[in-house]
Write an enzyme that holds these catalytic residues in place. Structure first.
Site, PDB file in Angstrom:
ATOM      1  N   LYS A  51       0.670  -1.276   0.148  1.00 25.28           N
ATOM      2  CA  LYS A  51       0.050   0.027  -0.063  1.00 25.28           C
ATOM      3  C   LYS A  51       0.831   1.251   0.074  1.00 25.28           C
ATOM      4  CE  LYS A  51       0.396  -1.934   4.130  1.00 25.28           C
ATOM      5  NZ  LYS A  51       0.051  -3.149   5.077  1.00 25.28           N
ATOM      6  N   VAL A  53      -5.251  -2.978   0.361  1.00 21.33           N
ATOM      7  CA  VAL A  53      -6.327  -2.347   1.176  1.00 21.33           C
ATOM      8  C   VAL A  53      -7.123  -3.275   2.019  1.00 21.33           C
ATOM      9  CG1 VAL A  53      -7.898  -0.481   1.235  1.00 21.33           C
ATOM     10  CG2 VAL A  53      -6.292  -0.461  -0.412  1.00 21.33           C
ATOM     11  N   GLY A  65       1.937 -10.973  13.705  1.00 19.85           N
ATOM     12  CA  GLY A  65       2.153 -10.359  12.263  1.00 19.85           C
ATOM     13  C   GLY A  65       1.236  -9.499  11.677  1.00 19.85           C
ATOM     14  N   LYS A  93      -3.904   3.517   2.562  1.00 13.37           N
ATOM     15  CA  LYS A  93      -5.054   2.643   2.076  1.00 13.37           C
ATOM     16  C   LYS A  93      -6.077   3.579   1.660  1.00 13.37           C
ATOM     17  CE  LYS A  93      -3.793  -1.327   4.968  1.00 13.37           C
ATOM     18  NZ  LYS A  93      -3.983  -1.930   6.487  1.00 13.37           N
TER      19      LYS A  93
HETATM   20  N1  HSE Z   1      -0.407  -3.376   9.552  1.00  5.99           N
HETATM   21  C1  HSE Z   1      -1.363  -3.487   8.731  1.00  5.99           C
HETATM   22  C2  HSE Z   1      -2.741  -3.727   9.753  1.00  5.99           C
HETATM   23  C3  HSE Z   1      -1.305  -4.773   7.829  1.00  5.99           C
HETATM   24  O1  HSE Z   1      -2.533  -3.833  10.707  1.00  5.99           O
HETATM   25  O2  HSE Z   1      -3.928  -3.501   9.266  1.00  5.99           O
HETATM   26  C4  HSE Z   1      -2.277  -4.859   6.825  1.00  5.99           C
HETATM   27  O3  HSE Z   1      -2.182  -3.909   5.949  1.00  5.99           O
END
Ligand code: HSE
Length: 438
Positions: free
Chosen positions: A106, A133, A188, A206
């Site tokens: 993104k 997104v 993660g 996004k």
């Molecule tokens: N770091 C992002 C989130 C990952 O927590 O939404 C997905 O784009």
């Protein structure tokens, strides 16, 4: 028919998920795409082979990403290394080499998408970015294709899973901010630099993309107003609840007579709205079209396999349309590239919203009247006001209120005036309120 050959850049959380999904669902995916899809060359600095089922099927894994984009065998490059550099260079090289690109990046699309799409159009290749997104939610396809009949009026979304996870845990379990963030990183969800999550930069990337798809404007990340969630206190969460609201970190883009609003900030939403009840790492995007009315898209916004779901769907899409005339494919940003509009982005001072305000007032006669007087002088109407009990040992009491809609510039002036009162301690906490009632 020959299998389609994929070059994969990155075997981290999403890269690993992509290999697993492509391997596990190979037969179903081939039935949909019309051809088998094989990852034949991958590049990764280090990866955990034992945690990626199917990685053993990849013929060649090295650490040179440029060797993958220059590999003449490869039809589609999947870029999952993230960040601006060397991702930009790799994607542009892949395009120059005549390869289609699928990316979850993104940041790359929000900042360099205009350049990348122009290069891709010139070469007649596709750049697909569904995973960029809202993770697994097919929101790009919905806005770009499913809602193509509409004049889109607004898009409002919870588009950062980490931030939503943190706000949910703070509300439900009274946990502290850093604790929850550490857990999101371990799972993660978080970006390599988690300030991107909590300061709203990831959501702004996004939102930039969604605004372009919704309104047919060039990508303009630098004009997106961004405010994070790190200053939200447990009290704010509780007081918002007492007023009947939830605090969510929203990305909002709206078409107004002045132009396009483009803003990411913590926002109070009435708790009865469906989107106010989207919790944990889940994302949701509310799109308002003139024909369809409000539509809401919900799903996992982060994580290995949900994001891989979007990556692989893009691969299937690219495989199906690889042989079609490039001039007749769905345009990258939904509108034909020569039909993008130069609608201005509305400056924040001219954006109108309702507000939640919290301040520490000295418990003296007339304080509330003076605050109310300043608001009235700035043409701001109060909807609700409450004085809370003071914390033990403090001579100040929290004063919280909701206002009706007002121009942000007027609210800024009122806040400056309130903060200059000698009966108000410290700064005024200000959060915007959106009713999202269309
Ligand atoms: N770091 C992002 C989130 C990952 O927590 O939404 C997905 O784009």
């Amino acid at each position: 028919m020959q299998p389609v050959k994929i070059g994969l850049l990155g075997l981290g959380t999403v890269g690993g998920g992509t290999v697993s999904v492509l391997t596990r669902n190979a037969a179903e995916i081939a039935r949909r795409a019309g051809r088998a899809i094989h990852i034949t060359h991958a590049a990764a600095r280090d990866y955990k082979a034992d945690r990626i089922p199917g990685v053993e099927l990849i013929k060649r894994i090295g650490d040179d990403a440029f060797a993958v984009v220059d590999d003449p065998e490869i039809d589609i490059v999947i870029e999952l290394i993230g960040g601006y550099d060397p991702a930009r260079e790799l994607v542009l090289k892949a395009i120059a080499n005549g390869k289609h690109v699928v990316t979850a990046n993104k940041a790359l699309i929000a900042l360099h998408g205009n350049e990348i799409f122009a290069a891709a159009q010139k070469q007649g290749v596709m750049v697909a970015f569904e995973a960029a997104v809202a993770g697994g939610i097919p929101i790009i396809k919905a806005v770009r294709e499913g809602l193509a009949a509409n004049n889109i009026e607004s898009v409002a979304g919870i588009i950062n899973g980490t931030g939503n996870f943190i706000l949910t845990e703070m509300r439900d379990h009274g946990r502290n901010f850093s604790d929850v963030l550490a857990e999101a990183q371990a799972l993660g969800y978080a970006e390599a630099d988690p300030t991107f999550d909590v300061e709203g930069i990831d959501a702004a990337h996004k939102l930039t993309i969604l605004a372009s798809l919704a309104f047919g404007i060039p990508l303009q990340f630098d004009k997106t107003y961004t405010e994070g969630i790190s200053t939200i206190t447990a009290e704010d969460v509780a007081y918002a609840g007492e007023f009947g609201y939830r605090i969510k970190h929203l990305g909002i883009t709206r078409k107004t007579e002045q132009g396009i609003e483009l803003r990411v900030h913590p926002t109070l939403i009435p708790e009865r709205r469906l989107i106010a009840n989207v919790d944990g790492v889940m994302n949701a995007v509310l799109v308002q079209g003139d024909a369809v009315g409000p539509t809401l898209y919900y799903g996992a916004g982060a994580g290995a396999e949900p994001t891989a779901s979007a990556v692989v769907a893009d691969v299937v899409d690219v495989v199906r349309t690889m042989t079609t005339d490039p001039g007749n494919r769905v345009p990258h940003l939904a509108f034909q590239p020569d039909e993008l509009s130069d609608l201005p982005i509305v400056p924040m001072d001219d954006v109108e919203t309702a507000y939640y305000l919290r301040m520490q007032a000295r418990d003296k006669t007339g304080v509330m009247a003076r605050v109310a007087g300043i608001l009235a002088a700035n043409d701001i109407s109060i909807e609700a006001i409450q004085q809370k009990t003071s914390e033990e040992g403090l001579d100040a009491v929290p004063l919280v209120m909701l206002t009706h809609k007002v121009r942000e510039g007027q609210m800024n002036q009122a806040i400056e005036d309130i903060e200059s009162l000698d009966t108000i301690n410290g700064r005024v906490m200000r959060l915007r309120v959106e009713h999202l009632d269309g």
